[in-house]
Design a protein around this motif. Structure first.
Motif, mmCIF file in Angstrom:
data_model
loop_
_atom_site.group_PDB
_atom_site.id
_atom_site.type_symbol
_atom_site.label_atom_id
_atom_site.label_comp_id
_atom_site.label_asym_id
_atom_site.label_seq_id
_atom_site.Cartn_x
_atom_site.Cartn_y
_atom_site.Cartn_z
ATOM 1 N N ASP A 186 0.820 -1.215 0.000
ATOM 2 C CA ASP A 186 0.000 0.000 0.000
ATOM 3 C C ASP A 186 0.850 1.259 0.000
ATOM 4 O OD1 ASP A 186 -2.440 -1.178 -0.261
ATOM 5 O OD2 ASP A 186 -2.907 -1.202 1.875
ATOM 6 N N THR A 187 2.075 1.172 -0.519
ATOM 7 C CA THR A 187 2.875 2.359 -0.802
ATOM 8 C C THR A 187 3.298 2.299 -2.266
ATOM 9 O OG1 THR A 187 5.033 1.425 -0.183
ATOM 10 C CG2 THR A 187 3.729 2.469 1.575
ATOM 11 N N TYR A 188 3.577 3.469 -2.826
ATOM 12 C CA TYR A 188 3.823 3.552 -4.264
ATOM 13 C C TYR A 188 4.932 4.568 -4.551
ATOM 14 C CZ TYR A 188 -0.772 1.368 -4.239
ATOM 15 O OH TYR A 188 -1.826 0.537 -3.985
ATOM 16 N N ASP A 189 5.668 4.330 -5.652
ATOM 17 C CA ASP A 189 6.635 5.306 -6.125
ATOM 18 C C ASP A 189 5.932 6.198 -7.141
ATOM 19 O OD1 ASP A 189 8.296 3.803 -4.595
ATOM 20 O OD2 ASP A 189 9.637 3.190 -6.219
ATOM 21 N N ILE A 190 6.183 7.499 -7.033
ATOM 22 C CA ILE A 190 5.515 8.488 -7.885
ATOM 23 C C ILE A 190 6.535 9.252 -8.720
ATOM 24 C CG2 ILE A 190 3.963 10.489 -7.952
ATOM 25 C CD1 ILE A 190 2.629 8.151 -6.652
ATOM 26 N N SER A 191 6.251 9.403 -10.004
ATOM 27 C CA SER A 191 7.018 10.295 -10.878
ATOM 28 C C SER A 191 6.123 11.488 -11.187
ATOM 29 C CB SER A 191 7.408 9.569 -12.179
ATOM 30 O OG SER A 191 8.059 10.452 -13.067
ATOM 31 N N TYR A 192 6.481 12.628 -10.611
ATOM 32 C CA TYR A 192 5.645 13.826 -10.777
ATOM 33 C C TYR A 192 5.876 14.473 -12.139
ATOM 34 C CZ TYR A 192 4.644 13.452 -5.797
ATOM 35 O OH TYR A 192 4.230 13.014 -4.566
ATOM 36 N N ASP A 193 4.854 15.172 -12.610
ATOM 37 C CA ASP A 193 4.926 15.806 -13.925
ATOM 38 C C ASP A 193 6.008 16.879 -13.997
ATOM 39 O OD1 ASP A 193 2.848 14.170 -14.574
ATOM 40 O OD2 ASP A 193 1.322 15.751 -14.738
ATOM 41 N N ASP A 194 6.400 17.444 -12.825
ATOM 42 C CA ASP A 194 7.417 18.488 -12.827
ATOM 43 C C ASP A 194 8.837 17.937 -12.733
ATOM 44 O OD1 ASP A 194 7.586 17.628 -10.243
ATOM 45 O OD2 ASP A 194 6.986 19.522 -9.319
ATOM 46 N N GLY A 195 8.963 16.582 -12.800
ATOM 47 C CA GLY A 195 10.279 15.975 -12.797
ATOM 48 C C GLY A 195 10.701 15.396 -11.451
#
Length: 218
Positions: free
Chosen positions: A186-195
């Motif tokens: 229930d945890t995730y790695d995120i790649s944000y749109d701003d880099g």
């Protein structure tokens, strides 16, 4: 659990643990015994037969689906549940059910897509996901009036590649990005749109874009 052979395991579910009996003879495995084993140490049990007792506490397994595995530790094997010990509830094609997706604790709504002769079922979830050979113990008939209360539960499953908004470092402001990895806890790695990138973001800090402002608030 601290195993006698030196191995350690954390967060073991209570249903996977049993008290050690004084005699223990009833738990002895023999060649030809019909059993269920955790294939490659995974959480899910699969039906099979003991094909060889290695004499060192490990066994070779011939699974009912044709797979074979050697030197499986005894702790990963259990006696095959008899029909009298199971719930006895059978499911049929088209039945509306709730099932524990990938063996997780939470139930998700769906319907039976196929019933297999080995007592497992294929499930078509209401959110479009599909799962094959789900064990009967992980399925229950849909409770009357429960579909409404569970509908949001189906929405809160996140998958790699999903476009989301996440509360960056828990600061209270959500930023758009996408899921790059599901850690399985229930945890995730995120790649944000701003880099920017962030790892192990808690599910409660993530919401799917277009899913509503509080889709993942529990």
């Amino acid at each position: 659990i601290a195993y006698d052979d030196g191995e350690r395991e954390t967060r073991v579910e209570a249903k996977l643990i049993r008290s050690k009996d004084g005699g223990g003879s009833s738990d002895k495995l023999r060649e030809g015994d019909e059993i269920e084993a955790r294939y490659r140490g995974r959480e899910k049990y699969y039906k099979g037969t003991i094909s060889r007792d290695r004499g060192d506490g490990t066994y070779d397994i011939a699974y009912d689906d044709g797979e074979r595995e050697t030197r499986v530790e005894g702790r990963l094997i259990r006696a095959k549940e008899s029909s009298s010990s199971s719930s006895g509830e059978k499911f049929y094609l088209g039945d509306k059910v709730d099932a524990r997706y990938r063996g997780r604790e939470k139930y998700y709504p769906g319907k039976v897509g196929r019933a297999h002769a080995d007592g497992t079922y294929d499930i078509d979830y209401d959110d479009g996901e599909k799962e094959t050979r789900v064990e009967e113990r992980l399925i229950r008939k849909r409770e009357r009036g429960s579909s409404r209360s569970r509908s949001r539960g189906a929405d809160d499953r996140l998958s790699e590649g999903d476009k989301v908004e996440a509360d960056y470092r828990g600061r209270g402001k959500f930023y758009p990005g996408k899921i790059t990895r599901d850690r399985g806890d229930d945890t995730y790695d995120i790649s944000y749109d701003d880099g920017e990138r962030e790892i192990r973001v808690a599910k409660r800090l993530i919401r799917k874009i277009g899913g509503g402002s509080d889709s993942f608030r529990e």
